[in-house]
Structure formats: C-alpha cells, structure tokens
Design a protein around this motif. Structure first.
Motif, PDB file in Angstrom:
ATOM      1  N   ILE A  88      39.744  59.470  -6.604  1.00  0.00           N
ATOM      2  CA  ILE A  88      39.357  59.520  -8.008  1.00  0.00           C
ATOM      3  C   ILE A  88      38.054  60.288  -8.100  1.00  0.00           C
ATOM      4  O   ILE A  88      37.074  59.941  -7.439  1.00  0.00           O
ATOM      5  CB  ILE A  88      39.179  58.110  -8.611  1.00  0.00           C
ATOM      6  CG1 ILE A  88      40.490  57.337  -8.540  1.00  0.00           C
ATOM      7  CG2 ILE A  88      38.673  58.191 -10.039  1.00  0.00           C
ATOM      8  CD1 ILE A  88      40.383  55.909  -9.021  1.00  0.00           C
ATOM      9  N   THR A  89      38.023  61.323  -8.913  1.00  0.00           N
ATOM     10  CA  THR A  89      36.809  62.113  -9.090  1.00  0.00           C
ATOM     11  C   THR A  89      36.006  61.574 -10.262  1.00  0.00           C
ATOM     12  O   THR A  89      36.522  60.844 -11.114  1.00  0.00           O
ATOM     13  CB  THR A  89      37.154  63.592  -9.353  1.00  0.00           C
ATOM     14  OG1 THR A  89      37.864  63.663 -10.591  1.00  0.00           O
ATOM     15  CG2 THR A  89      37.973  64.182  -8.218  1.00  0.00           C
ATOM     16  N   ALA A  90      34.734  61.968 -10.317  1.00  0.00           N
ATOM     17  CA  ALA A  90      33.872  61.540 -11.422  1.00  0.00           C
ATOM     18  C   ALA A  90      34.401  62.066 -12.749  1.00  0.00           C
ATOM     19  O   ALA A  90      34.308  61.401 -13.773  1.00  0.00           O
ATOM     20  CB  ALA A  90      32.447  62.025 -11.188  1.00  0.00           C
ATOM     21  N   GLU A  91      34.996  63.264 -12.736  1.00  0.00           N
ATOM     22  CA  GLU A  91      35.527  63.839 -13.967  1.00  0.00           C
ATOM     23  C   GLU A  91      36.681  63.012 -14.533  1.00  0.00           C
ATOM     24  O   GLU A  91      36.908  62.970 -15.720  1.00  0.00           O
ATOM     25  CB  GLU A  91      35.980  65.288 -13.740  1.00  0.00           C
ATOM     26  CG  GLU A  91      34.834  66.266 -13.575  1.00  0.00           C
ATOM     27  CD  GLU A  91      34.194  66.228 -12.194  1.00  0.00           C
ATOM     28  OE1 GLU A  91      34.829  65.709 -11.249  1.00  0.00           O
ATOM     29  OE2 GLU A  91      33.059  66.698 -12.064  1.00  0.00           O
ATOM     30  N   ALA A  92      37.455  62.370 -13.651  1.00  0.00           N
ATOM     31  CA  ALA A  92      38.587  61.562 -14.105  1.00  0.00           C
ATOM     32  C   ALA A  92      38.118  60.319 -14.848  1.00  0.00           C
ATOM     33  O   ALA A  92      38.807  59.825 -15.730  1.00  0.00           O
ATOM     34  CB  ALA A  92      39.450  61.168 -12.913  1.00  0.00           C
ATOM     35  N   ILE A  93      36.956  59.812 -14.498  1.00  0.00           N
ATOM     36  CA  ILE A  93      36.427  58.598 -15.111  1.00  0.00           C
ATOM     37  C   ILE A  93      35.596  58.929 -16.350  1.00  0.00           C
ATOM     38  O   ILE A  93      35.497  58.142 -17.270  1.00  0.00           O
ATOM     39  CB  ILE A  93      35.562  57.819 -14.089  1.00  0.00           C
ATOM     40  CG1 ILE A  93      36.419  57.405 -12.911  1.00  0.00           C
ATOM     41  CG2 ILE A  93      34.913  56.612 -14.732  1.00  0.00           C
ATOM     42  CD1 ILE A  93      35.645  56.814 -11.757  1.00  0.00           C
ATOM     43  N   MET A  94      35.020  60.120 -16.379  1.00  0.00           N
ATOM     44  CA  MET A  94      34.094  60.501 -17.433  1.00  0.00           C
ATOM     45  C   MET A  94      34.765  60.509 -18.809  1.00  0.00           C
ATOM     46  O   MET A  94      35.887  60.975 -18.953  1.00  0.00           O
ATOM     47  CB  MET A  94      33.546  61.894 -17.129  1.00  0.00           C
ATOM     48  CG  MET A  94      32.425  62.308 -18.045  1.00  0.00           C
ATOM     49  SD  MET A  94      31.771  63.916 -17.609  1.00  0.00           S
ATOM     50  CE  MET A  94      31.370  63.693 -15.904  1.00  0.00           C
ATOM     51  N   GLN A  95      34.069  60.001 -19.786  1.00  0.00           N
ATOM     52  CA  GLN A  95      34.570  59.954 -21.155  1.00  0.00           C
ATOM     53  C   GLN A  95      34.498  61.353 -21.773  1.00  0.00           C
ATOM     54  O   GLN A  95      33.552  62.090 -21.552  1.00  0.00           O
ATOM     55  CB  GLN A  95      33.723  58.984 -21.970  1.00  0.00           C
ATOM     56  CG  GLN A  95      34.155  58.851 -23.403  1.00  0.00           C
ATOM     57  CD  GLN A  95      33.291  57.871 -24.177  1.00  0.00           C
ATOM     58  OE1 GLN A  95      32.390  57.266 -23.626  1.00  0.00           O
ATOM     59  NE2 GLN A  95      33.547  57.749 -25.446  1.00  0.00           N
ATOM     60  N   THR A  96      35.511  61.724 -22.547  1.00  0.00           N
ATOM     61  CA  THR A  96      35.507  63.003 -23.256  1.00  0.00           C
ATOM     62  C   THR A  96      35.567  62.756 -24.748  1.00  0.00           C
ATOM     63  O   THR A  96      36.144  61.762 -25.217  1.00  0.00           O
ATOM     64  CB  THR A  96      36.695  63.891 -22.834  1.00  0.00           C
ATOM     65  OG1 THR A  96      37.895  63.214 -23.149  1.00  0.00           O
ATOM     66  CG2 THR A  96      36.655  64.209 -21.357  1.00  0.00           C
ATOM     67  N   VAL A  97      34.943  63.662 -25.491  1.00  0.00           N
ATOM     68  CA  VAL A  97      34.888  63.554 -26.944  1.00  0.00           C
ATOM     69  C   VAL A  97      35.114  64.946 -27.520  1.00  0.00           C
ATOM     70  O   VAL A  97      34.516  65.917 -27.058  1.00  0.00           O
ATOM     71  CB  VAL A  97      33.506  63.014 -27.398  1.00  0.00           C
ATOM     72  CG1 VAL A  97      33.401  62.993 -28.908  1.00  0.00           C
ATOM     73  CG2 VAL A  97      33.232  61.653 -26.829  1.00  0.00           C
ATOM     74  N   ALA A  98      35.960  65.036 -28.526  1.00  0.00           N
ATOM     75  CA  ALA A  98      36.183  66.310 -29.216  1.00  0.00           C
ATOM     76  C   ALA A  98      34.916  66.708 -29.967  1.00  0.00           C
ATOM     77  O   ALA A  98      34.158  65.851 -30.438  1.00  0.00           O
ATOM     78  CB  ALA A  98      37.354  66.188 -30.179  1.00  0.00           C
ATOM     79  N   ALA A  99      34.680  68.013 -30.067  1.00  0.00           N
ATOM     80  CA  ALA A  99      33.463  68.513 -30.706  1.00  0.00           C
ATOM     81  C   ALA A  99      33.306  68.007 -32.136  1.00  0.00           C
ATOM     82  O   ALA A  99      32.201  67.665 -32.565  1.00  0.00           O
ATOM     83  CB  ALA A  99      33.448  70.041 -30.674  1.00  0.00           C
ATOM     84  N   GLY A 100      34.404  67.938 -32.877  1.00  0.00           N
ATOM     85  CA  GLY A 100      34.340  67.443 -34.252  1.00  0.00           C
ATOM     86  C   GLY A 100      33.899  65.988 -34.325  1.00  0.00           C
ATOM     87  O   GLY A 100      33.107  65.604 -35.191  1.00  0.00           O
ATOM     88  N   VAL A 101      34.399  65.167 -33.405  1.00  0.00           N
ATOM     89  CA  VAL A 101      33.999  63.755 -33.341  1.00  0.00           C
ATOM     90  C   VAL A 101      32.536  63.662 -32.921  1.00  0.00           C
ATOM     91  O   VAL A 101      31.764  62.880 -33.476  1.00  0.00           O
ATOM     92  CB  VAL A 101      34.901  62.972 -32.364  1.00  0.00           C
ATOM     93  CG1 VAL A 101      34.409  61.552 -32.190  1.00  0.00           C
ATOM     94  CG2 VAL A 101      36.338  62.986 -32.851  1.00  0.00           C
ATOM     95  N   PHE A 102      32.152  64.489 -31.945  1.00  0.00           N
ATOM     96  CA  PHE A 102      30.756  64.489 -31.500  1.00  0.00           C
ATOM     97  C   PHE A 102      29.828  64.850 -32.650  1.00  0.00           C
ATOM     98  O   PHE A 102      28.793  64.225 -32.847  1.00  0.00           O
ATOM     99  CB  PHE A 102      30.554  65.459 -30.336  1.00  0.00           C
ATOM    100  CG  PHE A 102      29.142  65.505 -29.847  1.00  0.00           C
ATOM    101  CD1 PHE A 102      28.638  64.490 -29.050  1.00  0.00           C
ATOM    102  CD2 PHE A 102      28.306  66.541 -30.197  1.00  0.00           C
ATOM    103  CE1 PHE A 102      27.327  64.505 -28.613  1.00  0.00           C
ATOM    104  CE2 PHE A 102      26.996  66.577 -29.760  1.00  0.00           C
ATOM    105  CZ  PHE A 102      26.509  65.551 -28.972  1.00  0.00           C
TER     106      PHE A 102
END
Length: 87
Positions: A5-19
């Motif tokens: 499991i990589t750090a990127e797999a755990i990292m939260q992502t957010v769409a630019a519009g939501v951000f």
C-alpha cells in the motif's frame, strides 16, 4: 501473499471545485489530522496540501535577528522641530 500500500493510495483527494468551496475547512482538517490532501482537476492531481512541521513555522521577528541594529534613543518622543522633516 504480500500486499503493498502506497501513501498515495491512503491519501485523501478532493476535486478543485470542492476545495474552492470548502478551502478553510479542508485546511483545518489537514492541520488537525496531520495528513495531506491531493487536489484534483478533472480527475488528475494538480496540487497537494500538506501540513507544516512545527519547526518550519518561524516567527517573523526571528527572521530579522542579527540583521537590524538600533542606533540612538528609540523610547523618547521626537522633538517638535524634528517632526517638520517628515511633513
């Protein structure tokens, strides 16, 4: 069997519009949880918001240490005749 499991797999992502709409709340969450957030635009990562380490935050006046020197009396009021220079 080993699962990586990589750090990127755990990292939260957010769409630019939501951000854009929830920027301050997301910043508070990153600071509180100490976990980075990846910001995406049309599904592609464009930026990453990461928490600062405490030692990276340097108070402004500490950055001036050793660069300034006080000459003369800085506590006494300026005589009235010297104020004319500043007009």
């Amino acid at each position: 069997m080993t699962i990586g499991i990589t750090a990127e797999a755990i990292m939260q992502t957010v769409a630019a519009g939501v951000f854009k709409a929830k920027c301050l709340a997301i910043m508070d969450e990153v600071q509180r949880k100490r976990e980075p957030v990846t910001i995406t635009k049309r599904g592609k990562a464009v930026a990453r918001l990461v928490p600062l380490e405490p030692e990276e935050v340097v108070p402004f006046l500490d950055t001036l240490k050793g660069k300034l020197r006080i000459i003369g009396d800085i506590e006494s009021p300026i005589p009235e005749e010297e104020w004319e220079i500043f007009k």
